[in-house]
Design an enzyme around this catalytic site. Structure first.
Site, PDB file in Angstrom:
ATOM      1  N   LYS A  53       6.973   4.200   0.966  1.00 48.73           N
ATOM      2  CA  LYS A  53       6.980   3.599   2.257  1.00 48.73           C
ATOM      3  C   LYS A  53       8.441   3.040   2.401  1.00 48.73           C
ATOM      4  O   LYS A  53       8.744   2.934   3.756  1.00 48.73           O
ATOM      5  CB  LYS A  53       5.785   2.570   2.337  1.00 48.73           C
ATOM      6  CG  LYS A  53       4.341   2.988   2.317  1.00 48.73           C
ATOM      7  CD  LYS A  53       3.206   1.905   1.914  1.00 48.73           C
ATOM      8  CE  LYS A  53       1.945   2.837   1.645  1.00 48.73           C
ATOM      9  NZ  LYS A  53       1.046   2.012   1.385  1.00 48.73           N
ATOM     10  N   GLN A  97      -0.444  -3.802  -0.643  1.00 46.44           N
ATOM     11  CA  GLN A  97      -0.428  -2.514  -1.599  1.00 46.44           C
ATOM     12  C   GLN A  97      -1.978  -2.776  -2.435  1.00 46.44           C
ATOM     13  O   GLN A  97      -2.382  -3.547  -3.214  1.00 46.44           O
ATOM     14  CB  GLN A  97       0.187  -1.897  -2.421  1.00 46.44           C
ATOM     15  CG  GLN A  97       0.357  -0.625  -3.015  1.00 46.44           C
ATOM     16  CD  GLN A  97       0.268   0.317  -2.035  1.00 46.44           C
ATOM     17  OE1 GLN A  97       0.897   0.531  -1.255  1.00 46.44           O
ATOM     18  NE2 GLN A  97      -0.975   1.106  -2.057  1.00 46.44           N
ATOM     19  N   ASP A 120      -2.042  -2.027   8.908  1.00 45.92           N
ATOM     20  CA  ASP A 120      -2.955  -0.937   8.209  1.00 45.92           C
ATOM     21  C   ASP A 120      -4.426  -1.071   8.685  1.00 45.92           C
ATOM     22  O   ASP A 120      -5.170  -0.092   8.587  1.00 45.92           O
ATOM     23  CB  ASP A 120      -3.215  -1.802   6.737  1.00 45.92           C
ATOM     24  CG  ASP A 120      -2.730  -0.849   5.513  1.00 45.92           C
ATOM     25  OD1 ASP A 120      -2.454   0.508   5.884  1.00 45.92           O
ATOM     26  OD2 ASP A 120      -2.769  -1.387   4.337  1.00 45.92           O
TER      27      ASP A 120
END
Ligand code: NAP
Length: 294
Positions: A53, A97, A120
């Site tokens: 990322k 994460q 997200d």
């Protein structure tokens, strides 16, 4: 001829488009999209995901901030970092994460992210907005499937979409998206899971089959009808004595046997997988530019 849905090419094209838009955004408004990533612990897969990322941010001209905490980190430490990022105007997207160490309540952490930076799409407010069809950041993997549907011009209106898997990150959101009264959706949706006595009864009826279960090659030729469009989300590593590595990647669909029956299909690797990071970058760009979300 079966159409191979090439997520690698679509993701590369999309990233190039985002890069160009990012240059314009910086030139016209002085804004550089900023993505903040929180990594807690030493999970090797999580480290790889965060590194990729970060690399994608650099390639597209985004700022990235990575905060790494040991796996002994407390919930309070994580909440403090998120609060700082919520109040930082250079941060447009926040990504935690997952998974988090067990002393940290995942839902509490996700809920602490400002929905306006929830790139997200996991915040309950984002989930609720998705369900009732209000603009929101779509979770990246389902968003990637919608983008593939769009770019391959796959007819969805009135089609029977069967989703296998009901995880919060793939199965539930893609099911909820596919029945929305929207372009690239407006379908009739069936959701299968381990509670279903015979999932194949439904997969055989699918015009469009989306599989996200994490079971290597669960769906075989006899489980689909001729002309089906298949999106295989699964990424599994299985032993393969014929491979130099001793293993290979495969999906939740038995690609070799399903391919001849399908009208279109995503391979693994190179199908849905590459879209996830591309959509994360897209969501972060949207957050920075203030352009309309889905
Ligand atoms: P997950 O959280 O483990 O959920 C799996 C779902 O599949 C559950 O709802 C489970 O049902 C259902 N399921 C499992 N075995 C089944 C069976 N035999 N029959 C019917 N349903 C079954 O998985 P996930 O996070 O959605 O991930 C699924 C796969 O996609 C994994 O291989 C993962 O690596 C991959 N993935 C790829 C990407 C990407 O391409 N970027 C992103 C996310 C995930 P119950 O709810 O009843 O337990």
């Amino acid at each position: 001829m079966t159409q191979i849905i090439d997520g690698k090419i679509v993701a590369a094209n999309l990233k190039e488009e985002i890069k160009q838009k990012t240059e314009v955004l910086f030139k016209t408004k002085g804004i550089k999209p900023g993505l903040a990533l929180l990594l807690v612990g030493d999970d090797p897969a999580s480290k790889v995901y965060v590194a990729s990322k970060d690399k994608a941010c650099a390639a597209l001209g985004f700022n990235s901030i990575i905060m790494r905490l040991p796996d002994t980190a407390s919930e309070a430490e994580c909440l403090k970092i998120i609060n700082d990022w919520n109040n930082d105007s250079n941060v447009h997207g926040i990504l935690i994460q997952l998974p988090l160490p067990k002393q940290i309540d995942e839902q509490k952490i996700i809920k602490a992210i400002s929905p306006s930076k929830d790139v997200d799409g996991f915040h309950p407010e984002s989930v609720g907005r998705l369900v009732i069809g209000l603009p929101c950041f779509l979770p990246c993997t389902p968003h990637g499937i919608i983008e593939l549907i769009k770019r391959y011009n796959i007819e969805t209106k009135g089609k029977h979409v069967v989703v296998v898997g009901r995880s919060n990150i793939v199965g539930k959101p893609i099911s909820n998206l596919m029945y929305q009264k929207q372009p690239y959706a407006n379908a009739i949706v069936t959701i299968c899971h381990t509670g279903a006595p015979d999932i194949f009864k439904f997969t055989r009826e699918a015009d469009i089959l989306i599989v996200a279960v994490g079971v290597p090659e669960l769906i075989k030729a006899e489980h689909v009808k001729d002309g089906v469009v298949v999106f295989d989300v699964g990424i599994n590593r299985v032993a393969d004595p014929n491979s130099p590595k001793g293993s290979r990647l495969c999906g939740d669909v038995d690609y070799a046997s399903v391919l001849p029956k399908a009208s279109a299909i995503t391979p693994v690797p190179g199908g849905v997988g590459p879209m996830t990071i591309a959509m994360l970058m897209y969501n972060t760009y949207l957050s920075a530019s203030g352009e309309t979300q889905y």
